[in-house]
Design an enzyme around this catalytic site. Sequence first.
Site: not given
Length: 528
Positions: A145, A201
């Site tokens: 997380d 990306d």
Amino acid sequence: MLIPLILPLVTSTSTNSSTPLLPTPPMGFNNWSRFMCDLNETLFTTTATAMRTTGLQAAGYNRLNLDDCWMATSRLPNATLTWNTTKFPHGIPWLAAQLDSQGFLLGIYADAGNQTCGGFPGSSGHEALDASTFQSWGVKYLKLDGCNVDPATEETYRHRYGLWHSILAAEPPNSTMVFSESAPAYFAGTDNNTDWYRVMDWVPQYGQLARHSTDILVYVGAGSAWASIMNNYDYNVLLARYQRPGYFNDPDFLIPDHSGLTLTEKKSHFALWAVMGAPLIISAWIPGLDAEVVEMLTNPRLIAVDQDALGLQATLASRGVSAGVDVLTRSLQGGERVVAVLNRGNGTVKVEVGVERLGLDANATCEVQAEDLWDGRRVEMVQGGKLVVEGLAAHATGVWRLTLSPGCAPVVPTGIVFNTASGRCLTARDSRVVFETCEALDAQVWQVTAQGSLRPLSDTARCLTAASGGSLGACRGDEDQKWSYAITGNLKNAKTGECLTEGVELVSDCLLEANSQVFGLPSGVALV
Ligand SMILES: *[C@@H]1O[C@H](CO)[C@@H](O)[C@H](O)[C@H]1NC(C)=O
Ligand SMILES: *[C@@H]1O[C@H](CO)[C@@H](O)[C@H](O)[C@H]1NC(C)=O
Ligand SMILES: *[C@@H]1O[C@H](CO)[C@@H](O)[C@H](O)[C@H]1NC(C)=O
Ligand SMILES: *[C@@H]1O[C@H](CO)[C@@H](O)[C@H](O)[C@H]1NC(C)=O
Ligand SMILES: *[C@@H]1O[C@H](CO)[C@@H](O)[C@H](O)[C@H]1NC(C)=O
Ligand SMILES: *[C@@H]1O[C@H](CO)[C@@H](O)[C@H](O)[C@H]1NC(C)=O
Ligand SMILES: *[C@@H]1O[C@H](CO)[C@@H](O)[C@H](O)[C@H]1NC(C)=O
Ligand SMILES: *[C@@H]1O[C@H](CO)[C@@H](O)[C@H](O)[C@H]1NC(C)=O
Ligand SMILES: *[C@@H]1O[C@H](CO)[C@@H](O)[C@H](O)[C@H]1NC(C)=O
């Protein structure tokens, strides 16, 4: 008999040609949406037993993942993470071994920052130690997380997740740890998508799946569970170009015992996640699932679509905002296609989908058979035909697998071309193109040829042309009608080197992931 079609495949951004760690989306259980911090050992062992007896395990659900709150409030004196002994009296290694002996893999949760979202110890500064601790415990999947990352910039997230990637990849005997990255979720939902895409990306290079947007509504949460499903679905639709075998976009858990959902809505949730090739991680009280929900979750026809080896994500063949109807499609291994029709509206609708909208040729030698994936019924689709969907209820999703006869031409990637920030569709208007609200018009459904030309179904003799002001000219196959699609979402013209732009000019200098230049195209379009 089918002849396998030669389809343009999405090129991998990875240079590694070996079998990916996660060739198809993960399937399993996570307790978060259903139980949040009320987790313990018994929940996991009871869930494992129920996953065996219900047939979920046999259907492919083989992972049980802990989420936040499994930890003790502080690290051991030697800085090692440890579990809460009230919740896990036998410990995590014991749980991993128990599950392993039953054919399940244990997953765990940690946080890239100073603390987890629930306030437990974060892994910042302890990455190598925590990775080796999880490996030594027998853990096979890590959800990392991104709460409390300081400073919360794209650069910091890239550095932290990249560090974890290099540590996991170096672990002998090669990494077997699936790495789920929550980083993009911390950049979603702003007016400017650029940083979100910059995170997208790198996540496919570092891990196998990424939570890219907000959490799906938890069991006790206030609000509409259906709206939450639609919200996460809408985010997932923006990111199809990133998906490939080995990396999957994660729109979050299935929540099939949420009391705010009808069975129809639960089925839509499942079908949409399957056609998008999303992770199928159930967050529910498994022993209490209704028989009809178990039947849905174990539907072998939809699981086969989710687990299809091409790893593609279905994209929008059309979107009708006013009618509230989305049509999604993609190729499957072996030259078959899947199509889903979602009714987001509030009333029952009839929908007709011409086969050319699904990338198929409507030609006399091509016969298309459709199998209804809910019940396995076969429907004959006549040549030049349409998929006719009668009586599609509010919030329902129809889903079919299409088999093509040998007389069919190769699939042409076909669907809407839309700006992922504005949501508007590239629309043909005589000799011009404009951006308009998507209304499932033929003028908004584009064929993308292998040569890189784009032509609308409303007029397939015309092609998108990079002329001043932008236009639609008679197709000649010249350089100013050839476009290349990049993982950044840019659609770049071969002649001018400029990029399609939603703005005053239709083409302009290429920018990196600016809102005006990031487009969603049909699946099957090759990436440069
Ligand atoms: C374990 O968690 C479940 C689900 O929250 C709860 O019902 C049960 O009482 C807990 N058991 C123990 C021993 O804490
Ligand atoms: C479920 O997951 C949440 C979130 O990670 C965690 O806080 C909670 O303790 C877990 N509950 C059980 C029963 O595993
Ligand atoms: C362990 O979990 C129990 C039950 O949720 C909680 O009462 C206790 O404070 C926790 N202990 C530690 C050391 O975190
Ligand atoms: C840290 O301490 C725990 C408890 O004594 C022990 O089990 C573990 O092996 C130690 N870890 C390291 C890396 O020394
Ligand atoms: C978080 O941890 C980093 C070191 O990893 C430290 O520099 C920073 O001050 C910490 N921030 C907070 C708010 O504790
Ligand atoms: C592990 O990685 C090494 C080096 O990249 C490679 O030679 C070896 O075949 C890999 N082993 C397995 C089991 O994949
Ligand atoms: C959007 O964000 C990027 C990256 O932070 C920034 O470079 C760009 O200027 C922003 N665009 C606008 C229009 O604010
Ligand atoms: C369906 O009804 C809800 C609640 O009344 C409303 O918010 C929504 O806009 C409606 N959807 C459509 C597509 O009409
Ligand atoms: C029909 O499909 C066949 C097989 O691909 C192809 O040769 C033929 O040109 C197509 N005819 C039309 C009218 O598109």
